[in-house]
Design a protein around this motif. Structure first.
Motif, PDB file in Angstrom:
ATOM      1  N   ILE A 265       0.875  -1.172   0.000  1.00 12.75           N
ATOM      2  CA  ILE A 265       0.000   0.000   0.000  1.00 12.75           C
ATOM      3  C   ILE A 265       0.912   1.221   0.000  1.00 12.75           C
ATOM      4  O   ILE A 265       1.804   1.346   0.838  1.00 12.75           O
ATOM      5  N   ILE A 266       0.696   2.103  -0.972  1.00 11.86           N
ATOM      6  CA  ILE A 266       1.482   3.335  -1.023  1.00 11.86           C
ATOM      7  C   ILE A 266       0.617   4.521  -0.600  1.00 11.86           C
ATOM      8  O   ILE A 266      -0.574   4.552  -0.862  1.00 11.86           O
ATOM      9  N   ASN A 267       1.260   5.463   0.079  1.00 16.32           N
ATOM     10  CA  ASN A 267       0.608   6.692   0.512  1.00 16.32           C
ATOM     11  C   ASN A 267       0.756   7.713  -0.606  1.00 16.32           C
ATOM     12  O   ASN A 267       1.845   8.202  -0.866  1.00 16.32           O
ATOM     13  N   ARG A 268      -0.344   8.008  -1.270  1.00 17.83           N
ATOM     14  CA  ARG A 268      -0.313   8.940  -2.406  1.00 17.83           C
ATOM     15  C   ARG A 268      -0.167  10.393  -1.976  1.00 17.83           C
ATOM     16  O   ARG A 268       0.156  11.256  -2.780  1.00 17.83           O
ATOM     17  N   MET A 269      -0.413  10.681  -0.706  1.00 16.20           N
ATOM     18  CA  MET A 269      -0.372  12.064  -0.225  1.00 16.20           C
ATOM     19  C   MET A 269       0.999  12.455   0.328  1.00 16.20           C
ATOM     20  O   MET A 269       1.238  13.627   0.579  1.00 16.20           O
ATOM     21  N   SER A 270       1.895  11.487   0.528  1.00 15.93           N
ATOM     22  CA  SER A 270       3.198  11.749   1.157  1.00 15.93           C
ATOM     23  C   SER A 270       3.921  12.957   0.581  1.00 15.93           C
ATOM     24  O   SER A 270       4.448  13.776   1.316  1.00 15.93           O
ATOM     25  N   TYR A 271       3.961  13.045  -0.728  1.00  6.89           N
ATOM     26  CA  TYR A 271       4.755  14.102  -1.355  1.00  6.89           C
ATOM     27  C   TYR A 271       3.907  15.246  -1.892  1.00  6.89           C
ATOM     28  O   TYR A 271       4.410  16.141  -2.544  1.00  6.89           O
ATOM     29  N   LYS A 272       2.620  15.218  -1.587  1.00  4.92           N
ATOM     30  CA  LYS A 272       1.778  16.383  -1.889  1.00  4.92           C
ATOM     31  C   LYS A 272       2.026  17.441  -0.816  1.00  4.92           C
ATOM     32  O   LYS A 272       1.895  18.627  -1.060  1.00  4.92           O
ATOM     33  N   ILE A 273       2.377  16.957   0.393  1.00 14.53           N
ATOM     34  CA  ILE A 273       2.594  17.884   1.510  1.00 14.53           C
ATOM     35  C   ILE A 273       4.042  17.894   1.986  1.00 14.53           C
ATOM     36  O   ILE A 273       4.412  18.717   2.795  1.00 14.53           O
TER      37      ILE A 273
ATOM     38  N   ASP B  36      13.579   6.738   1.717  1.00 13.22           N
ATOM     39  CA  ASP B  36      12.177   6.435   1.413  1.00 13.22           C
ATOM     40  C   ASP B  36      12.111   5.407   0.293  1.00 13.22           C
ATOM     41  O   ASP B  36      12.896   5.467  -0.660  1.00 13.22           O
ATOM     42  N   ILE B  37      11.166   4.489   0.381  1.00 12.55           N
ATOM     43  CA  ILE B  37      10.899   3.566  -0.725  1.00 12.55           C
ATOM     44  C   ILE B  37       9.704   4.136  -1.463  1.00 12.55           C
ATOM     45  O   ILE B  37       8.644   4.382  -0.872  1.00 12.55           O
ATOM     46  N   ILE B  38       9.882   4.376  -2.762  1.00 14.08           N
ATOM     47  CA  ILE B  38       8.873   5.066  -3.563  1.00 14.08           C
ATOM     48  C   ILE B  38       8.428   4.206  -4.744  1.00 14.08           C
ATOM     49  O   ILE B  38       9.123   3.287  -5.152  1.00 14.08           O
ATOM     50  N   VAL B  39       7.268   4.556  -5.275  1.00 17.44           N
ATOM     51  CA  VAL B  39       6.784   3.987  -6.531  1.00 17.44           C
ATOM     52  C   VAL B  39       6.678   5.157  -7.492  1.00 17.44           C
ATOM     53  O   VAL B  39       6.122   6.204  -7.148  1.00 17.44           O
TER      54      VAL B  39
ATOM     55  N   ASP C  21      11.829  12.256 -11.767  1.00 19.02           N
ATOM     56  CA  ASP C  21      11.185  13.559 -11.611  1.00 19.02           C
ATOM     57  C   ASP C  21      10.185  13.449 -10.463  1.00 19.02           C
ATOM     58  O   ASP C  21       9.386  12.509 -10.419  1.00 19.02           O
ATOM     59  N   GLU C  22      10.232  14.375  -9.520  1.00 22.33           N
ATOM     60  CA  GLU C  22       9.346  14.314  -8.357  1.00 22.33           C
ATOM     61  C   GLU C  22       7.877  14.238  -8.750  1.00 22.33           C
ATOM     62  O   GLU C  22       7.081  13.617  -8.061  1.00 22.33           O
ATOM     63  N   LYS C  23       7.505  14.829  -9.892  1.00 23.50           N
ATOM     64  CA  LYS C  23       6.104  14.783 -10.322  1.00 23.50           C
ATOM     65  C   LYS C  23       5.697  13.381 -10.779  1.00 23.50           C
ATOM     66  O   LYS C  23       4.508  13.067 -10.845  1.00 23.50           O
ATOM     67  N   ASP C  24       6.672  12.517 -11.072  1.00 27.37           N
ATOM     68  CA  ASP C  24       6.375  11.141 -11.476  1.00 27.37           C
ATOM     69  C   ASP C  24       6.274  10.176 -10.297  1.00 27.37           C
ATOM     70  O   ASP C  24       5.947   9.003 -10.473  1.00 27.37           O
ATOM     71  N   ILE C  25       6.576  10.663  -9.093  1.00 31.71           N
ATOM     72  CA  ILE C  25       6.477   9.808  -7.912  1.00 31.71           C
ATOM     73  C   ILE C  25       5.004   9.666  -7.541  1.00 31.71           C
ATOM     74  O   ILE C  25       4.312  10.646  -7.314  1.00 31.71           O
ATOM     75  N   MET C  26       4.545   8.421  -7.513  1.00 34.59           N
ATOM     76  CA  MET C  26       3.145   8.140  -7.224  1.00 34.59           C
ATOM     77  C   MET C  26       2.876   8.095  -5.725  1.00 34.59           C
ATOM     78  O   MET C  26       1.746   8.316  -5.292  1.00 34.59           O
TER      79      MET C  26
END
Length: 177
Positions: free
Chosen positions: A51-59, A66-69, A155-160
């Motif tokens: 389960i990935i947190n989609r809000m992590s990098y919005k704020i 960090d492990i990212i998708v 690119d940070e915008k590509d991080i889900m």
């Protein structure tokens, strides 16, 4: 149509509508994903359900470790874009250097107890540009990651989102780090 049937139908419509609203809200904050391949071994293995947190990098901003998708331009066998799961090694403004199979960030040797083998191939010496991150898999010799032109800097915008929880296999349920 009887009055009882109408009331029953209205109740069912309310329940279904409520479930759809909740499902929509939940999917805005979290997203499931499945691990494919062995690039994150031993931290994650093939078919781990995450389960990935989609809000992590919005704020907030991605942080080292960090492990990212993230989305890539790579294609899967079915022609759809391939999402990758990797660990953030360096963020914007940091100097990353891979030399003699060791990884340095801002001239400090990284302590990486999570990697599969204490060896990292590649010859990298760069400062990560604004809005980008440098990411690698924990199983360095089996990982297609930022060291390779086909993936490159993320690119940070590509991080889900940030990987938060492993749901499967059941004997490994918990927070992923």
């Amino acid at each position: 149509m009887s009055e009882k049937f109408k009331k029953e139908l209205i109740e069912w419509i309310k329940v279904i509508a409520t479930a759809l609203v909740f499902a929509f809200i939940i999917t805005q904050f979290i997203r499931p994903t499945l691990v494919r391949g062995e690039s994150m071994y031993p931290t994650l293995v093939e078919n781990d359900y995450l389960i990935i947190n989609r809000m992590s990098y919005k704020i907030g901003e991605p942080k080292d470790g960090d492990i990212i998708v993230f989305k890539t331009n790579l294609l899967q066998d079915d022609g759809k874009p391939k999402d990758l799961v990797k660990r953030v090694i360096a963020t914007e403004g940091q100097h990353i250097k891979i030399e003699d199979s060791k990884v340095y960030v801002n001239d400090k040797l990284l302590d990486e107890p999570y990697i599969h083998e204490n060896y990292t191939s590649g010859d990298i010496d760069m400062v990560v540009p604004e809005g980008k991150v440098f990411a690698m898999g924990d199983n360095r010799e089996k990982s297609l990651d930022s060291r390779y032109e086909s993936v490159g800097l993320v690119d940070e915008k590509d991080i889900m989102g940030k990987v938060m929880i492993r749901l499967f296999p059941f004997n490994k349920i918990g927070i992923v780090s």
